[in-house]
Design a protein around this motif. Structure first.
Motif, PDB file in Angstrom:
ATOM      1  N   ALA A   1      -3.887  -9.154  -0.029  1.00  0.00           N
ATOM      2  CA  ALA A   1      -2.753  -8.743  -0.859  1.00  0.00           C
ATOM      3  C   ALA A   1      -3.042  -7.410  -1.551  1.00  0.00           C
ATOM      4  O   ALA A   1      -2.168  -6.535  -1.630  1.00  0.00           O
ATOM      5  N   LEU A   2      -4.261  -7.236  -2.036  1.00  0.00           N
ATOM      6  CA  LEU A   2      -4.633  -5.992  -2.695  1.00  0.00           C
ATOM      7  C   LEU A   2      -4.580  -4.817  -1.723  1.00  0.00           C
ATOM      8  O   LEU A   2      -4.095  -3.735  -2.070  1.00  0.00           O
ATOM      9  N   SER A   3      -5.034  -5.022  -0.509  1.00  0.00           N
ATOM     10  CA  SER A   3      -5.003  -3.936   0.476  1.00  0.00           C
ATOM     11  C   SER A   3      -3.566  -3.562   0.817  1.00  0.00           C
ATOM     12  O   SER A   3      -3.239  -2.371   0.918  1.00  0.00           O
ATOM     13  N   ILE A   4      -2.697  -4.546   0.955  1.00  0.00           N
ATOM     14  CA  ILE A   4      -1.282  -4.263   1.237  1.00  0.00           C
ATOM     15  C   ILE A   4      -0.660  -3.532   0.058  1.00  0.00           C
ATOM     16  O   ILE A   4       0.085  -2.555   0.238  1.00  0.00           O
ATOM     17  N   LEU A   5      -0.964  -3.980  -1.162  1.00  0.00           N
ATOM     18  CA  LEU A   5      -0.418  -3.318  -2.352  1.00  0.00           C
ATOM     19  C   LEU A   5      -0.906  -1.871  -2.467  1.00  0.00           C
ATOM     20  O   LEU A   5      -0.143  -0.987  -2.876  1.00  0.00           O
ATOM     21  N   LEU A   6      -2.151  -1.623  -2.133  1.00  0.00           N
ATOM     22  CA  LEU A   6      -2.670  -0.259  -2.177  1.00  0.00           C
ATOM     23  C   LEU A   6      -1.952   0.647  -1.172  1.00  0.00           C
ATOM     24  O   LEU A   6      -1.616   1.789  -1.491  1.00  0.00           O
ATOM     25  N   ILE A   7      -1.716   0.131   0.004  1.00  0.00           N
ATOM     26  CA  ILE A   7      -1.019   0.931   1.007  1.00  0.00           C
ATOM     27  C   ILE A   7       0.425   1.184   0.586  1.00  0.00           C
ATOM     28  O   ILE A   7       0.938   2.306   0.692  1.00  0.00           O
ATOM     29  N   ILE A   8       1.074   0.153   0.053  1.00  0.00           N
ATOM     30  CA  ILE A   8       2.442   0.325  -0.450  1.00  0.00           C
ATOM     31  C   ILE A   8       2.457   1.319  -1.607  1.00  0.00           C
ATOM     32  O   ILE A   8       3.353   2.174  -1.705  1.00  0.00           O
ATOM     33  N   ALA A   9       1.470   1.236  -2.496  1.00  0.00           N
ATOM     34  CA  ALA A   9       1.390   2.171  -3.621  1.00  0.00           C
ATOM     35  C   ALA A   9       1.202   3.600  -3.133  1.00  0.00           C
ATOM     36  O   ALA A   9       1.787   4.545  -3.692  1.00  0.00           O
ATOM     37  N   GLY A  10       0.404   3.794  -2.087  1.00  0.00           N
ATOM     38  CA  GLY A  10       0.203   5.130  -1.547  1.00  0.00           C
ATOM     39  C   GLY A  10       1.477   5.713  -0.967  1.00  0.00           C
ATOM     40  O   GLY A  10       1.832   6.872  -1.235  1.00  0.00           O
ATOM     41  N   VAL A  11       2.194   4.902  -0.190  1.00  0.00           N
ATOM     42  CA  VAL A  11       3.452   5.368   0.405  1.00  0.00           C
ATOM     43  C   VAL A  11       4.486   5.625  -0.691  1.00  0.00           C
ATOM     44  O   VAL A  11       5.180   6.647  -0.687  1.00  0.00           O
ATOM     45  N   SER A  12       4.577   4.705  -1.646  1.00  0.00           N
ATOM     46  CA  SER A  12       5.516   4.881  -2.755  1.00  0.00           C
ATOM     47  C   SER A  12       5.164   6.112  -3.574  1.00  0.00           C
ATOM     48  O   SER A  12       6.044   6.880  -3.967  1.00  0.00           O
ATOM     49  N   GLY A  13       3.886   6.292  -3.849  1.00  0.00           N
ATOM     50  CA  GLY A  13       3.446   7.450  -4.611  1.00  0.00           C
ATOM     51  C   GLY A  13       3.775   8.753  -3.919  1.00  0.00           C
ATOM     52  O   GLY A  13       4.128   9.740  -4.565  1.00  0.00           O
TER      53      GLY A  13
END
Length: 126
Positions: free
Chosen positions: A19-31
């Motif tokens: 879940a943390l890895s998915i959230l990090l990737i989503i955060a990168g794309v969102s950022g």
């Protein structure tokens, strides 16, 4: 019957890492899209850092370690392959091209014969 070889994320720690890895990737794309006021290279750097950290977090889990083992085993298997020599590859290529050429000629002759039969003999068109 369940597939016993299918790998599942079964521990809470593995689920959290995933879940943390998915959230990090989503955060990168969102950022990348939310930080429009910054230059493209800063936004790209944020994206790359988040994706790399996300992948590193996933590789730290048991499924990530299994993936690394799989990649290493696959690389070892590729090294065991006996690749054809240049001469063998050239000869095989010539055989394939020759067969394709012969099939093209055969199909062209068949098509023209059927065309001649239908249009000239049956329909009487000239």
């Amino acid at each position: 019957m369940a597939n016993s070889s299918a790998e599942t994320v079964n521990t809470i720690g593995n689920r959290l890492l995933f879940a943390l890895s998915i959230l990090l990737i989503i955060a990168g794309v969102s950022g990348f899209y939310l930080l429009e006021m910054y230059d493209w290279y800063i936004r790209s750097l944020v994206l790359v850092i988040c994706v790399v950290v996300g992948i590193a977090v996933e590789l730290a889990s048991s499924s990530g370690r299994s993936f690394i083992i799989f990649v290493k085993d696959s690389y070892r298997e590729v090294q065991k392959v006996i690749w054809p020599t240049r001469k063998e590859a050239s000869q095989t290529t010539i055989v394939v091209f020759s067969f394709v050429l012969l099939m093209a000629i055969y199909l062209w002759i068949s098509d023209k014969t059927i065309e001649w039969i239908i249009f000239s003999l049956i329909l009487g068109w000239k």
